[in-house]
Design an enzyme around this catalytic site. Structure first.
Site, PDB file in Angstrom:
ATOM      1  N   LEU A   1     -40.814  -4.252  13.615  1.00 40.88           N
ATOM      2  CA  LEU A   1     -41.101  -4.954  14.869  1.00 40.88           C
ATOM      3  C   LEU A   1     -41.487  -3.977  15.971  1.00 40.88           C
ATOM      4  O   LEU A   1     -42.378  -4.253  16.766  1.00 40.88           O
ATOM      5  CB  LEU A   1     -39.880  -5.779  15.306  1.00 40.88           C
ATOM      6  CG  LEU A   1     -39.473  -6.922  14.370  1.00 40.88           C
ATOM      7  CD1 LEU A   1     -38.214  -7.613  14.893  1.00 40.88           C
ATOM      8  CD2 LEU A   1     -40.615  -7.923  14.239  1.00 40.88           C
TER       9      LEU A   1
ATOM     10  N   SER B   1     -40.997   0.562  17.284  1.00 39.66           N
ATOM     11  CA  SER B   1     -40.457   1.890  17.021  1.00 39.66           C
ATOM     12  C   SER B   1     -40.601   2.719  18.284  1.00 39.66           C
ATOM     13  O   SER B   1     -41.625   2.666  18.959  1.00 39.66           O
ATOM     14  CB  SER B   1     -41.195   2.553  15.863  1.00 39.66           C
ATOM     15  OG  SER B   1     -40.700   3.858  15.629  1.00 39.66           O
ATOM     16  N   GLY B   2     -39.527   3.450  18.637  1.00 39.58           N
ATOM     17  CA  GLY B   2     -39.561   4.290  19.827  1.00 39.58           C
ATOM     18  C   GLY B   2     -38.773   5.556  19.606  1.00 39.58           C
ATOM     19  O   GLY B   2     -38.325   5.865  18.494  1.00 39.58           O
ATOM     20  N   GLY B   3     -38.572   6.292  20.702  1.00 35.36           N
ATOM     21  CA  GLY B   3     -37.859   7.559  20.607  1.00 35.36           C
ATOM     22  C   GLY B   3     -36.393   7.399  20.333  1.00 35.36           C
ATOM     23  O   GLY B   3     -35.724   8.348  19.940  1.00 35.36           O
ATOM     24  N   PHE B   4     -35.856   6.174  20.535  1.00 35.40           N
ATOM     25  CA  PHE B   4     -34.430   5.976  20.368  1.00 35.40           C
ATOM     26  C   PHE B   4     -34.081   5.138  19.136  1.00 35.40           C
ATOM     27  O   PHE B   4     -33.046   5.336  18.528  1.00 35.40           O
ATOM     28  CB  PHE B   4     -33.852   5.289  21.603  1.00 35.40           C
ATOM     29  CG  PHE B   4     -32.381   4.999  21.498  1.00 35.40           C
ATOM     30  CD1 PHE B   4     -31.453   6.016  21.688  1.00 35.40           C
ATOM     31  CD2 PHE B   4     -31.921   3.735  21.177  1.00 35.40           C
ATOM     32  CE1 PHE B   4     -30.102   5.752  21.579  1.00 35.40           C
ATOM     33  CE2 PHE B   4     -30.568   3.479  21.073  1.00 35.40           C
ATOM     34  CZ  PHE B   4     -29.650   4.485  21.274  1.00 35.40           C
TER      35      PHE B   4
ATOM     36  N   ASP C   1     -32.966  -2.421  31.262  1.00 33.97           N
ATOM     37  CA  ASP C   1     -34.421  -2.405  31.061  1.00 33.97           C
ATOM     38  C   ASP C   1     -34.981  -3.823  31.151  1.00 33.97           C
ATOM     39  O   ASP C   1     -35.570  -4.338  30.198  1.00 33.97           O
ATOM     40  CB  ASP C   1     -34.751  -1.773  29.699  1.00 33.97           C
ATOM     41  CG  ASP C   1     -36.209  -1.342  29.594  1.00 33.97           C
ATOM     42  OD1 ASP C   1     -36.892  -1.338  30.641  1.00 33.97           O
ATOM     43  OD2 ASP C   1     -36.671  -1.023  28.495  1.00 33.97           O
TER      44      ASP C   1
ATOM     45  N   LYS D   1     -31.609  -2.865  13.916  1.00 31.50           N
ATOM     46  CA  LYS D   1     -32.009  -1.701  14.708  1.00 31.50           C
ATOM     47  C   LYS D   1     -31.332  -0.455  14.153  1.00 31.50           C
ATOM     48  O   LYS D   1     -30.111  -0.421  14.023  1.00 31.50           O
ATOM     49  CB  LYS D   1     -31.614  -1.879  16.173  1.00 31.50           C
ATOM     50  CG  LYS D   1     -32.425  -2.935  16.900  1.00 31.50           C
ATOM     51  CD  LYS D   1     -32.083  -2.948  18.374  1.00 31.50           C
ATOM     52  CE  LYS D   1     -32.927  -3.973  19.108  1.00 31.50           C
ATOM     53  NZ  LYS D   1     -32.632  -3.987  20.555  1.00 31.50           N
TER      54      LYS D   1
END
Length: 527
Positions: A17, A19-22, A136, A42
């Site tokens: 779904l 993807s990020g740095g965390f 956020d 996640k």
């Protein structure tokens, strides 16, 4: 990770779904439920240093419990089904919300924006009561649920912030800022987050709904950061525009202090709009009926072969009945209009009375704080003179070494320069003593380097009192001492919030300084 991977023996990954740095987020199937329900998995990226993994795990479990509580008590937050550790990685399993994000929906009407604002404020009120903060808020993290078209708040930054903070505390590095440029309040970029911070992000999100544009493209004063809402939305209801303007003020102290205060302002504006549209609705139909009565019939008169009887006496009863009902209708409409206007006037007067009382109370509290500051300053002066005399008397006494460190042989008080546990605790307590006395120039001298430049008195001015207590040493080396303590923030209305924070003290050229400080956790939410 890849499709068809089976985690914890039950969650089969289907498709990525995001993807990020965390984290990496996947759509998965729970193979151990009869319906094989869809879930969101996640994978949280943990620090490379295994030595701090226990601290990170503790923060992860604490914040996962908060998410579980929210999902159980608010149907607008995804339910947390499970969390686990596998192969050195941390995982969260949450409810899958089918629908479209506000960014996918794009620009909406003012009526839809007002409705979404009311619903989102209700969600944030529940989050506020649980002592949690969504770090956020933006159009991408709000989904209109497909089943009932209601907004759902996703992707809390709480777990992410907890792990980053725990890692930074152990490694003495700055934690990453959680938030999105344009939707992130100015104080959030400095790592400082309060309950008023997410009201800023909410105002930015409603602005996106009304314009279809991200905040970075809006007309803004580049020196102050103030948004020109009237130029951005000239046709918007002025009362709703003022609500968005106040919630998006760059200075924290100028925004709404709580969700409840913003909800009250929105309710008052809704009542005022209803007052404006009640009276005129029946008028067109009345004019039409009156015109119909006054228009002669166009049908040709019919001739009768029977003898014409003598004319009957004219009766005004039907006309009188119509006039009576018309009068009753006008009376009811005027009465309803008057009642709505009176209610609106009363509500405005109550708000004005409440505002005046709050201003009076703030003035009295400021006077009391000034008197208390003067008293503390006089007491501190007397204590300094007493300590100076004791230091002079103990100058030739070997037991007077500690006094020498504090006062030396001169006539002026000096900041302690010897790195000891007692001096480190005294440095932190002296810093908060200067803050309590509203002596910002003295308080700034206790910070080193960038921290001194970042010191913002306006943040502390919104509180009636800020204290530090329960200080204890957690780590000590030859060049620094790390402590942990509790801050208590007391607002003018008497509400309080207790937080846990770390402090690092190290020697500098002119004494001991605070070189690092990190927020750890909210111990008691504001109440």
């Amino acid at each position: 990770m890849s499709a068809s991977t089976l985690l914890a023996g039950r969650y089969e990954l289907q498709a990525p779904l995001s993807s990020g740095g965390f984290a990496e987020t996947w759509l998965a199937i729970d193979t151990m439920t009869p319906s094989r329900r869809s879930v969101v998995v996640k994978q949280l990226k943990t620090p490379a240093d295994d030595s701090i993994l226990p601290v990170v795990l503790a923060a992860f479990e604490r914040e996962a419990a908060v998410l579980e509580h929210l999902g159980q008590h608010c149907d607008r937050v995804p339910v947390l089904y499970a969390y686990f550790q596998e192969a050195g990685q941390l995982y969260l399993v949450q409810e899958y919300i089918a629908g479209q994000t506000l960014r996918q929906l794009g620009r909406q009407s003012p009526e839809q924006a007002r409705s979404l604002l009311e619903q989102l404020l209700a969600i944030l009120a529940t989050i506020h009561q649980a002592g949690a903060i969504h770090r956020d808020i933006k159009p991408d993290n709000i989904i209109l649920r497909e089943s009932d078209s209601r907004p759902v708040l996703i992707d809390f930054g709480a777990v992410r912030q907890a792990i980053e903070t725990a890692s930074a505390t152990q490694l003495r590095t700055a934690s990453k800022v959680i938030g999105t440029p344009g939707y992130m309040a100015p104080e959030q970029a400095m790592g400082r987050v309060t309950f008023a911070t997410y009201l800023y992000g909410l105002a930015m999100t409603i602005g996106f709904i009304l314009t279809g544009q991200d905040p970075l493209d809006w007309p803004t004063d580049h020196q102050t950061g103030l948004i020109f809402w009237e130029a951005l939305l000239p046709d918007l209801d002025p009362q709703l525009r003022r609500i968005l303007e106040r919630a998006s003020q760059p200075q924290l102290i100028q925004r709404y202090s709580s969700v409840a205060e913003m909800q009250a302002a929105l309710t008052a504006s809704t009542t005022a709009i209803a007052t404006q549209v009640v009276a005129p609705r029946q008028q067109p139909r009345k004019q039409k009926e009156r015109k119909a009565r006054q228009t002669p019939s166009s049908a040709p008169p019919t001739r009768s072969l029977q003898p014409v009887p003598p004319p009957l006496p004219r009766s005004d009863r039907p006309q009188q009945q119509r006039s009576l009902w018309l009068g009753i209708g006008i009376f009811l409409v005027l009465s309803l209009t008057g009642a709505v206007l009176a209610t609106g006037l009363w509500f405005w007067q109550e708000q004005e009375r409440t505002r005046q009382q709050a201003l009076r109370q703030q003035f009295e509290e400021l006077q009391a704080n000034l008197q208390e500051a003067r008293r503390r300053a006089e007491a501190a002066k007397a204590e300094a003179e007493r300590a100076k005399a004791e230091a002079e008397a103990a100058k030739n006494n070997p037991l007077g070494t500690l006094a020498e460190q504090w006062f030396g042989g001169s006539n002026e008080t000096k900041v302690p320069t010897t790195l000891t546990a007692d001096n480190a605790i005294a440095t932190v307590e002296s810093l908060y003593g200067a803050i309590a006395a509203r002596n910002w120039s003295i308080a700034q001298t206790y910070f080193a380097g960038d921290l001194a430049a970042q010191f913002d008195p306006q943040f502390f001015e919104q509180f009636r009192e800020v204290t530090v207590e329960n200080l204890s040493i957690t780590r000590q080396s030859i060049d620094r001492i790390e402590l942990i303590g509790e801050n208590r923030y007391i607002w003018p209305d008497g509400s309080q919030q207790r937080e846990q924070r770390s402090f690092t003290i190290a020697p500098d050229s002119d004494g001991l300084k605070l070189v690092e400080s990190q927020f750890l956790a909210v111990l008691e939410p504001r109440r």
